[in-house]
Design a protein around this motif. Structure first.
Motif, PDB file in Angstrom:
ATOM      1  N   LEU A 236       0.845  -1.194   0.000  1.00  0.00           N
ATOM      2  CA  LEU A 236       0.000   0.000   0.000  1.00  0.00           C
ATOM      3  C   LEU A 236       0.881   1.246   0.000  1.00  0.00           C
ATOM      4  O   LEU A 236       1.862   1.323   0.749  1.00  0.00           O
ATOM      5  N   HIS A 237       0.476   2.231  -0.850  1.00  0.00           N
ATOM      6  CA  HIS A 237       1.141   3.533  -0.807  1.00  0.00           C
ATOM      7  C   HIS A 237       0.122   4.537  -0.287  1.00  0.00           C
ATOM      8  O   HIS A 237      -0.899   4.812  -0.924  1.00  0.00           O
ATOM      9  N   ILE A 238       0.396   5.089   0.913  1.00  0.00           N
ATOM     10  CA  ILE A 238      -0.536   6.036   1.531  1.00  0.00           C
ATOM     11  C   ILE A 238      -0.167   7.444   1.075  1.00  0.00           C
ATOM     12  O   ILE A 238       0.960   7.902   1.336  1.00  0.00           O
ATOM     13  N   PRO A 239      -1.051   8.123   0.385  1.00  0.00           N
ATOM     14  CA  PRO A 239      -0.730   9.478  -0.084  1.00  0.00           C
ATOM     15  C   PRO A 239      -0.378  10.398   1.090  1.00  0.00           C
ATOM     16  O   PRO A 239      -0.902  10.246   2.202  1.00  0.00           O
ATOM     17  N   SER A 240       0.504  11.344   0.846  1.00  0.00           N
ATOM     18  CA  SER A 240       0.924  12.266   1.908  1.00  0.00           C
ATOM     19  C   SER A 240      -0.226  13.145   2.374  1.00  0.00           C
ATOM     20  O   SER A 240      -0.205  13.656   3.489  1.00  0.00           O
ATOM     21  N   GLU A 241      -1.269  13.305   1.503  1.00  0.00           N
ATOM     22  CA  GLU A 241      -2.397  14.137   1.885  1.00  0.00           C
ATOM     23  C   GLU A 241      -3.581  13.318   2.394  1.00  0.00           C
ATOM     24  O   GLU A 241      -4.661  13.859   2.669  1.00  0.00           O
ATOM     25  N   ALA A 242      -3.400  12.001   2.569  1.00  0.00           N
ATOM     26  CA  ALA A 242      -4.500  11.165   3.054  1.00  0.00           C
ATOM     27  C   ALA A 242      -4.944  11.621   4.434  1.00  0.00           C
ATOM     28  O   ALA A 242      -4.126  12.006   5.283  1.00  0.00           O
TER      29      ALA A 242
END
Length: 605
Positions: free
Chosen positions: A474-480
């Motif tokens: 999983l890549h969690i966006p920095s703006e999540a």
């Protein structure tokens, strides 16, 4: 010795005159009816044995002709006389016992053989009496004994005499032999080894009454007693300020053993202690009312110093019931064994764990009370266990229980289950490898994280590791959005499952430095207010803020964050500070958290 004298024809009569002997023999030959005919002269080729020690008796044999049990035998040297008894005739030998007194004169003794008619033959220097011999130890059996026990032994050797001393010794410890029975070559008796006897190899000493002795070094091994073992204390609970009669059961308890209850730095000793036998101690305990209710450890100590310890053995006051139960994992499959961890409060050794649904009960096994807040165990789920929610029940040894209603779910072996994701948290901007847990999972399933008001986070293709585990990335966006997200799974066969609030996205707590204000100051500056701007600093959090150049580090005092994007602190530059451009380093959580560094941010003038 006698045969040598005879071979040399040196046998003499009491007169001491060879000429008289010859003359007398002639008369005997010529005159009829004389006292001793020539044919009656004794022929004695040997005496066995021909040597003995003072203080002992010996069975002696004389072989020769014209001997019978009607003869008597004596031995003498000057005024020292040796008595003989038990004279018998066997074949060509005359056998008797010679008794040598302890004070017999040492030397070569004359032997006298008297006929029934009073005629006496004397043979000089035929039996050698030697001074009393020192005892000689050859063996002790058994040669091993345990401290605190009675050990019957037999010592074999020679020249032992009654009335002496026999003992074992090791250093300054000595154990005497009791109930002695002594013969020339054997000593029987008993060693009472005290519980305090030092384990090791002991010397054995035999001292005869005349002071002569023999020491056999390292002849006997003393082994240590086994340490006491505690099984239980009964009762294991009592009221405060009340004397409670208790029984401690176990093994290897010795007379004189004691027991105590202890908790942290508090100790309560048992009173009126009585050791009934090696498996039971009885005594009384009274916990003062000034102490808190709670659990006490039990210790039993033997007189030899060895002890045993049982944790949480005794409860003073009213016992609590377990409470605040939580269990993980929350589910299991029919026909499998599920290892679970239960967290809560007031857990005690002896607690039991079970699943209950109506009148049906599944008892846990291999229960381990890790602490008063954690239990681990295995739940063996039968193949025919009813699918659905089951209550989790923890029951203390005092029969007090707590129930977690519908806390555990049993699924059929064919169920498709999405149980969760590990790890269960991730930071903004993080790329992580995750494990999807469930049952009958399918290779190639699509995993997504969703929450209201934000775009879904879609995983890379999930790989099946085993039927109850998928691996994905999983890549969690920095703006999540930092929040709880739902875990979703869509299988290649089109089935969709969701587990609400299964994953938590956290703020990225790696600090990011943007600028420092002011960015320079001269040597000698004192308490200059510094402001560092950026993000991920936290709010109201103390941080480590330092200027560094080569091996020099200058701390910024009182660094604290405001609303995540500002740090303030105070900088002093002592005289002698090396001028130049310094790097700026920020570490969160007072130096225990994540760190960020930006080069050449501040100049010392």
């Amino acid at each position: 010795m006698l045969s040598e004298y005879m071979n040399d024809k040196k046998i003499l009569f009491h007169s001491g005159m060879w000429q008289f002997f010859c003359f007398f023999c002639c008369i005997l030959t010529i005159v009829p009816g004389s006292v001793l005919a020539a044919s009656d002269v004794f022929e004695i080729p040997s005496l066995t044995p021909d040597t003995g020690y003072a203080g002992y008796s010996y069975l002696v044999s004389i072989t020769g002709n014209n001997l019978s049990e009607n003869h008597s035998v004596g031995f003498s040297l000057d005024d020292s006389v040796l008595n003989t008894t038990n004279l018998t005739r066997t074949d060509s030998a005359l056998t008797f016992r010679i008794i040598i007194p302890l004070d017999a004169k040492p030397g070569l003794y004359q032997m006298s053989i008297a006929s029934p008619d009073g005629t006496v033959e004397r043979y000089n220097q035929v039996f050698h009496v030697q001074p009393p011999a020192a005892p000689k130890i050859e063996n002790i059996s058994p040669s091993v004994g345990m401290a605190g026990t009675l050990v019957p032994v037999q010592i074999s050797g020679a020249y032992f005499r009654s009335g002496g001393q026999i003992f074992l010794n090791y250093g300054d410890q000595q154990v005497n032999l009791t109930n002695q029975s002594v013969t020339y070559d054997t000593i029987d008796g008993t060693f009472l080894l005290p519980v305090s006897a030092k384990p090791g190899v002991w010397n054995l000493s035999v001292i005869n009454p005349d002071g002569q002795y023999h020491i056999s070094t390292e002849a006997f091994t003393v082994t240590s007693l086994p340490s006491p073992q505690i099984i239980a204390i009964t009762p294991d609970q009592g009221d405060m300020d009340t004397s409670v009669l208790v029984a401690v059961t176990g093994s290897n308890f010795l007379q004189g053993a004691s027991f105590t209850l202890s908790r942290k730095d508090l100790t309560v000793s048992g009173t009126d202690v009585r050791v009934d036998n090696s498996r039971r101690i009885v005594g009384s305990v009274q916990i003062p009312g000034k102490y808190h209710d709670g659990l006490w450890d039990l210790s039993v100590t033997n007189p030899d110093g060895q002890s045993s310890h049982m944790v949480n053995a005794y409860m003073s006051g009213e016992p609590y019931a377990p409470f605040s139960l939580h269990i993980a994992p929350l589910w299991g499959i029919q026909g499998t064994q599920r290892t679970v961890t239960i967290r809560g409060m007031a857990f005690l050794d002896g607690d039991t764990v079970s699943l209950q649904r109506g009148e049906k009960i599944i008892s846990a096994k291999n229960i381990s009370v890790v602490s008063d807040t954690q239990i681990t165990c295995i739940i063996p789920i039968p193949e025919d266990a009813e699918p659905g929610a089951w209550d989790v029940v923890v029951t203390s040894r005092y029969n007090k229980s707590d129930i977690l209603r519908s806390g555990f779910t049993i699924y059929s072996s064919t169920s498709l289950i999405l149980a969760g994701i590990e790890p269960g948290t991730g930071e903004q901007g993080q790329y992580l490898s995750a494990k999807i847990i469930g049952n009958n999972l399918e290779n190639g399933s699509v995993i997504t994280l969703t929450t209201e008001g934000d775009d879904p986070i879609v995983s890379e293709a999930a790989q099946l590791v085993k039927p109850d585990e998928l691996k994905t990335w999983l890549h969690i966006p920095s703006e999540a959005m930092p929040d709880l997200w739902d875990l979703n799974m869509k299988t290649p066969s089109g089935k969709t499952l969701s587990k609400p609030d299964a994953f938590k996205i956290l703020y990225n707590n790696t600090p990011v430095i943007t600028a420092i204000k002011p960015d320079r100051a001269p040597v000698g500056t004192d308490d200059l207010k510094i402001e560092v701007s950026g993000k991920n600093f936290g709010d109201g959090e103390y941080l480590n803020l330092n200027l560094t150049m080569n091996s020099t580090t200058i701390p910024v005092a009182g660094a604290i964050s405001y609303k995540g994007d500002l740090i303030t602190g105070y900088l002093s530059l002592p005289n002698g500070t090396e001028p130049g451009w310094y790097d700026l380093q920020v570490t969160r959580d007072a130096g225990r958290g994540k760190t960020s560094l930006k080069s050449e941010m501040f100049r010392v003038l």
